[in-house]
Design a protein around this motif. Structure first.
Motif, PDB file in Angstrom:
ATOM      1  N   TYR A 118     -12.990  20.020 -20.134  1.00 22.51           N
ATOM      2  CA  TYR A 118     -14.381  20.389 -20.425  1.00 22.51           C
ATOM      3  C   TYR A 118     -14.733  19.863 -21.806  1.00 22.51           C
ATOM      4  CZ  TYR A 118     -18.278  23.126 -22.143  1.00 22.51           C
ATOM      5  OH  TYR A 118     -19.475  23.504 -22.709  1.00 22.51           O
ATOM      6  N   HIS A 146      -7.340  31.034 -18.492  1.00 25.59           N
ATOM      7  CA  HIS A 146      -8.675  31.016 -17.929  1.00 25.59           C
ATOM      8  C   HIS A 146      -9.052  29.587 -17.611  1.00 25.59           C
ATOM      9  CE1 HIS A 146     -12.679  32.620 -17.146  1.00 25.59           C
ATOM     10  NE2 HIS A 146     -12.215  33.809 -17.435  1.00 25.59           N
ATOM     11  N   HIS A 147     -10.123  29.419 -16.845  1.00 24.56           N
ATOM     12  CA  HIS A 147     -10.612  28.081 -16.579  1.00 24.56           C
ATOM     13  C   HIS A 147     -11.100  27.482 -17.888  1.00 24.56           C
ATOM     14  CE1 HIS A 147     -13.108  24.807 -15.082  1.00 24.56           C
ATOM     15  NE2 HIS A 147     -12.375  24.874 -13.996  1.00 24.56           N
ATOM     16  N   ALA A 189     -13.468  25.418 -18.806  1.00 24.08           N
ATOM     17  CA  ALA A 189     -14.900  25.383 -19.119  1.00 24.08           C
ATOM     18  C   ALA A 189     -15.386  26.749 -19.591  1.00 24.08           C
ATOM     19  CB  ALA A 189     -15.684  24.924 -17.899  1.00 24.08           C
ATOM     20  N   ASP A 190     -15.047  27.771 -18.858  1.00 27.03           N
ATOM     21  CA  ASP A 190     -15.479  29.111 -19.250  1.00 27.03           C
ATOM     22  C   ASP A 190     -14.801  29.565 -20.521  1.00 27.03           C
ATOM     23  OD1 ASP A 190     -15.800  30.390 -15.840  1.00 27.03           O
ATOM     24  OD2 ASP A 190     -17.181  29.261 -17.119  1.00 27.03           O
ATOM     25  N   ARG A 210     -16.766  27.936 -23.319  1.00 27.88           N
ATOM     26  CA  ARG A 210     -18.159  28.364 -23.466  1.00 27.88           C
ATOM     27  C   ARG A 210     -18.305  29.837 -23.785  1.00 27.88           C
ATOM     28  NH1 ARG A 210     -20.988  25.833 -18.214  1.00 27.88           N
ATOM     29  NH2 ARG A 210     -19.111  26.687 -17.265  1.00 27.88           N
ATOM     30  N   TYR A 211     -17.452  30.679 -23.208  1.00 32.52           N
ATOM     31  CA  TYR A 211     -17.717  32.116 -23.267  1.00 32.52           C
ATOM     32  C   TYR A 211     -16.565  32.979 -23.770  1.00 32.52           C
ATOM     33  CZ  TYR A 211     -21.145  30.412 -19.860  1.00 32.52           C
ATOM     34  OH  TYR A 211     -22.119  29.696 -19.221  1.00 32.52           O
ATOM     35  N   TYR A 212     -15.345  32.604 -23.452  1.00 32.93           N
ATOM     36  CA  TYR A 212     -14.261  33.574 -23.585  1.00 32.93           C
ATOM     37  C   TYR A 212     -13.341  33.367 -24.774  1.00 32.93           C
ATOM     38  CZ  TYR A 212     -15.719  35.181 -19.030  1.00 32.93           C
ATOM     39  OH  TYR A 212     -16.463  35.693 -17.997  1.00 32.93           O
TER      40      TYR A 212
END
Length: 127
Positions: A59, A101-102, A104-105, A108-110
């Motif tokens: 990502y 975790h994935h 990309a997420d 972006r978020y985690y």
């Protein structure tokens, strides 16, 4: 436990290149995403690029596309960030982190929930 150690930062002129390295030791990173994040004093930390350590999913934040390349050397347990065409606005402390975790997420978020963080490496781009 996993230890992450960043290296490769420094002072570079506008348009120059640097390659950051995030070396992992300790427990396995199988199933983890490893990412590069940067922070400037007074601003929020942002995810630059993340990669799944085993599967190779990648990502990139929009700010990094076409300029940065993330890669992983499983044998060396090291994640690299090749940074080209550097600009003064790329100046920041760059951290690597890991989380199951994935990618990309994670980017972006985690990242606030990352399992492991390195101590960071300073990148300064002069104009």
């Amino acid at each position: 436990q996993v230890q992450l150690v960043e290296s490769g930062g420094g002072l570079v002129q506008y348009g120059g290149s640097l390659r950051l390295a995030c070396a992992a030791s300790g427990a396995t990173l199988e199933g983890y995403a490893v990412g590069w994040f940067r922070q400037v004093p007074g601003k929020e930390r942002e995810g630059v690029s993340c990669i799944s350590f085993s599967e190779g999913y990648v990502y990139y934040d929009d700010s990094a596309k076409g300029q940065f390349t993330i890669s992983v050397d499983n044998a060396k347990r090291t994640v690299y960030l090749q940074m080209n065409s550097l600009k003064p606005e790329d100046t920041a402390v760059y951290y690597c982190a890991a989380m199951k975790h994935h990618p990309a997420d994670f980017c972006r978020y985690y990242s606030p929930y990352a399992d492991y963080w390195g101590r960071g490496t300073q990148v300064t781009v002069s104009s």
